[in-house]
Enzyme design. Structure first.
Site, PDB file in Angstrom:
ATOM      1  N   THR A  41      -4.327  -1.911   8.701  1.00  9.53           N
ATOM      2  CA  THR A  41      -2.889  -1.875   8.953  1.00  9.53           C
ATOM      3  C   THR A  41      -2.602  -1.031  10.194  1.00  9.53           C
ATOM      4  O   THR A  41      -2.924   0.156  10.237  1.00  9.53           O
ATOM      5  CB  THR A  41      -2.155  -1.284   7.731  1.00  9.53           C
ATOM      6  OG1 THR A  41      -2.632  -1.932   6.555  1.00  9.53           O
ATOM      7  CG2 THR A  41      -0.655  -1.442   7.848  1.00  9.53           C
ATOM      8  N   ARG A  45      -0.137  -5.953  -2.577  1.00  7.11           N
ATOM      9  CA  ARG A  45       0.839  -5.630  -3.617  1.00  7.11           C
ATOM     10  C   ARG A  45       0.260  -5.811  -5.014  1.00  7.11           C
ATOM     11  O   ARG A  45       0.752  -5.222  -5.978  1.00  7.11           O
ATOM     12  CB  ARG A  45       2.094  -6.486  -3.472  1.00  7.11           C
ATOM     13  CG  ARG A  45       1.877  -7.972  -3.699  1.00  7.11           C
ATOM     14  CD  ARG A  45       3.126  -8.768  -3.366  1.00  7.11           C
ATOM     15  NE  ARG A  45       2.983 -10.205  -3.549  1.00  7.11           N
ATOM     16  CZ  ARG A  45       2.354 -11.034  -2.730  1.00  7.11           C
ATOM     17  NH1 ARG A  45       1.776 -10.562  -1.641  1.00  7.11           N
ATOM     18  NH2 ARG A  45       2.287 -12.327  -2.981  1.00  7.11           N
ATOM     19  N   LYS A  83       1.060 -11.320  11.622  1.00  2.00           N
ATOM     20  CA  LYS A  83      -0.169 -10.593  11.962  1.00  2.00           C
ATOM     21  C   LYS A  83      -0.897 -11.280  13.113  1.00  2.00           C
ATOM     22  O   LYS A  83      -1.422 -10.630  14.012  1.00  2.00           O
ATOM     23  CB  LYS A  83      -1.091 -10.495  10.737  1.00  2.00           C
ATOM     24  CG  LYS A  83      -0.664  -9.391   9.773  1.00  2.00           C
ATOM     25  CD  LYS A  83      -1.630  -9.268   8.590  1.00  2.00           C
ATOM     26  CE  LYS A  83      -1.087  -8.277   7.567  1.00  2.00           C
ATOM     27  NZ  LYS A  83      -1.769  -8.401   6.258  1.00  2.00           N
ATOM     28  N   HIS A 137      29.642   5.936  -3.794  1.00  3.73           N
ATOM     29  CA  HIS A 137      30.379   6.515  -2.675  1.00  3.73           C
ATOM     30  C   HIS A 137      30.547   5.548  -1.510  1.00  3.73           C
ATOM     31  O   HIS A 137      31.100   5.907  -0.489  1.00  3.73           O
ATOM     32  CB  HIS A 137      29.680   7.797  -2.210  1.00  3.73           C
ATOM     33  CG  HIS A 137      29.675   8.852  -3.281  1.00  3.73           C
ATOM     34  ND1 HIS A 137      30.623   9.829  -3.355  1.00  3.73           N
ATOM     35  CD2 HIS A 137      28.852   9.046  -4.346  1.00  3.73           C
ATOM     36  CE1 HIS A 137      30.386  10.606  -4.407  1.00  3.73           C
ATOM     37  NE2 HIS A 137      29.311  10.153  -5.024  1.00  3.73           N
ATOM     38  N   SER A 145       0.837  -1.202   0.000  1.00  3.15           N
ATOM     39  CA  SER A 145       0.000   0.000   0.000  1.00  3.15           C
ATOM     40  C   SER A 145       0.875   1.256   0.000  1.00  3.15           C
ATOM     41  O   SER A 145       0.590   2.233  -0.688  1.00  3.15           O
ATOM     42  CB  SER A 145      -0.923   0.026   1.227  1.00  3.15           C
ATOM     43  OG  SER A 145      -1.766  -1.103   1.237  1.00  3.15           O
ATOM     44  N   GLU A 150       8.224 -10.701  -1.904  1.00  2.00           N
ATOM     45  CA  GLU A 150       6.887 -11.234  -1.590  1.00  2.00           C
ATOM     46  C   GLU A 150       6.416 -12.317  -2.551  1.00  2.00           C
ATOM     47  O   GLU A 150       5.814 -13.293  -2.127  1.00  2.00           O
ATOM     48  CB  GLU A 150       5.869 -10.092  -1.554  1.00  2.00           C
ATOM     49  CG  GLU A 150       6.075  -9.196  -0.348  1.00  2.00           C
ATOM     50  CD  GLU A 150       4.845  -8.361  -0.050  1.00  2.00           C
ATOM     51  OE1 GLU A 150       3.905  -8.868   0.575  1.00  2.00           O
ATOM     52  OE2 GLU A 150       4.827  -7.181  -0.481  1.00  2.00           O
TER      53      GLU A 150
END
Lengths: 323, 323
Positions: free
Chosen positions: A91, A134, A318, A227, A46, A211
């Site tokens: 979320t 996604r 989750k 660098h 998201s 994923e």
């Protein structure tokens, strides 16, 4: 193991159609064009829409900030448009950042398929549900563009949309290219390089590989990598990594030169895969590069005999968090 | 091969003294406190000071932007303070971004040991030369803080400085810890994790490892990594990577919880090294974590029998670019 990857394949093929449909999803949702900055709160699949917007609006006077955290920056006030993007609407980080922004009196919009977020915001852009976040990028990003277009914050861009749809309109070519790249990457740790302007795209490549293929991958930018990171090529074991260089026609000439010189160093230790990003308008180039990563990560998953759709660790996590 | 690493060791040991001396380097350099945003242009070891300032000023109403590119953002105007930091004074990207900022009428300050940049700017903070840019961080960052303090953009912070010097005042403890961490990392690809707020520190860890030890390394943040990268732990080969988690006492409680839960997943495939960042004030915590990375990367170099000081690939690249 037989892997049924047909679900993700269908969703990926539907990406151009998703982008097209999404533009209409913001219909009727308008915010004041008097805002002085835009903050996009969102995580993972998201949140990437915020990075894409920042890239798309790089030539605008209005700065765009992305927030992947529980709070919004200190400067957020009524002149800040805060868009909370959470595909699920549940979320944790985004809900927390949204509450923080509300307390600061920001102008608020939510983009979600439902969940708690839909109930907490007056202006909600609802996107169709039942996808992996996604895989809903077309809905999320293009409804965000629709909102800003409706609000006269960004200008007419029909030609760009048409060019983009034309370039995405050859799924066979995209898939063949994606499969070929996956073949070259297979068995290595991919590191995706781009100019600083295209870092959102390089990040998307990384996370799609993480994923869909459940593969370690990283991303970085030119010329910052000149660098520091370039030093690591001296002593690394040959074949451990592969280097993907996303080359955009509008990259600064010095960046193009650096990419070409560094290739010499990189080739000694890694497979170097140069991607010439197709397209003329910025939007078309962005979405070509985004969509190619869908096919690359999908075919990497197939080579690993992994179903690209489920993300078991994220689901496990989750569950742990709500306990 | 006998490696003479004494030069870098001396410079690292001198870091606290560098920070202290640097505060005075901005003496007499003042800008208007009426600025609305700060943009720091710089690459590599010079540019990291911009990220550190952004982190330090996270609670300020004035947003800080870092630019690692040839141009500055579109919004830059006379109300923007643009500080160009280039240790050598000859960094191609920084000189280009500085010229762009000048054209936009920005308020300009340069921090450098000399070079072209010193001749192009009216307000120059000169730092002592003859160091590797990454080893001059104390000079670069603290003279930047000095400038903002002189200009009343940041407030008195003597107590924080004193606490920081107290914490950095035990080099033996720092070096022992650094050496122990280097021992655990050795032979793996380190990935350094932190909260979003501490990402500048995680980046510094990565680049110190890249430059001092010439080692591949990466960095990422909690909780964003929970939404994508965590998936890659499922299928990665055990022992390829190591995971360093930088834990700050002020991390959001949900971030602390996520770090603790994810450790379970990470430990299955990687050595997990948790670092409890010492200190009370933000400045002390930042500099403790920064300085620990000096010792970690130094001792990684020794284990690899590599002189930490020279960065041959970067020197080669610079030569290629001027040809």
């Amino acid at each position: 193991m037989v892997v049924d990857a047909s679900n993700m394949h269908t969703v990926i093929k539907g990406f151009p159609e998703q982008c097209k449909r999404a533009l209409g999803l913001a219909k009727g949702i308008i915010v004041s064009s008097e805002i002085t900055s835009i903050v996009i709160c969102g995580m993972g699949g998201s949140g990437i829409s915020g990075d894409l917007l920042k890239m798309y609006m790089a030539k605008s006077k209005i700065p765009v900030f992305t927030v992947r955290d529980y709070v919004v920056p200190e400067f957020v006030d009524q002149y800040t448009l805060v868009v909370a993007i959470s595909y699920s609407g549940n979320t944790e980080e985004t809900l927390s950042a949204f509450a923080d922004a509300k307390e600061r009196g920001a102008t608020l919009v939510a983009i979600t398929s439902g969940g708690q977020l839909a109930g907490k915001c007056q202006k909600v852009i609802r996107v169709p549900g039942d996808l992996q976040p996604r895989a809903a990028l077309g809905y999320l990003f293009f409804s965000l563009l629709g909102l800003l277009y409706n609000s006269s914050i960004i200008e007419v861009f029909n030609d760009d949309i048409n060019e983009m749809l034309h370039i995405l309109g050859d799924p066979k070519a995209l898939e063949e290219k994606g499969e070929e790249i996956a073949k070259r990457l297979y068995g290595t740790i991919p590191v995706v390089y781009s100019s600083a302007s295209f870092s959102a795209i390089a990040k998307r490549w990384q996370t799609q590989i993480n994923e869909n293929a459940k593969y370690a991958a990283f991303h970085s930018t030119f010329s910052e990598m000149n660098h520091n990171e370039i030093n690591s090529f001296m002593h690394m074991e040959k074949g451990t990594f592969s280097s993907i260089i996303l080359k955009d026609r509008k990259d600064h000439r010095a960046v193009k030169r650096r990419m070409s010189i560094c290739k010499e160093v990189m080739e000694k230790k890694t497979e170097v895969i140069e991607i010439d990003i197709l397209g003329s308008s910025l939007l078309a180039r962005m979405m070509y590069a985004v969509h190619l990563a869908d096919y690359v990560s999908y075919h990497l998953a197939l080579r690993e005999r992994i179903d690209p759709t489920p993300v078991e660790v994220i689901e496990w996590l989750k569950k742990q968090l709500v306990e």
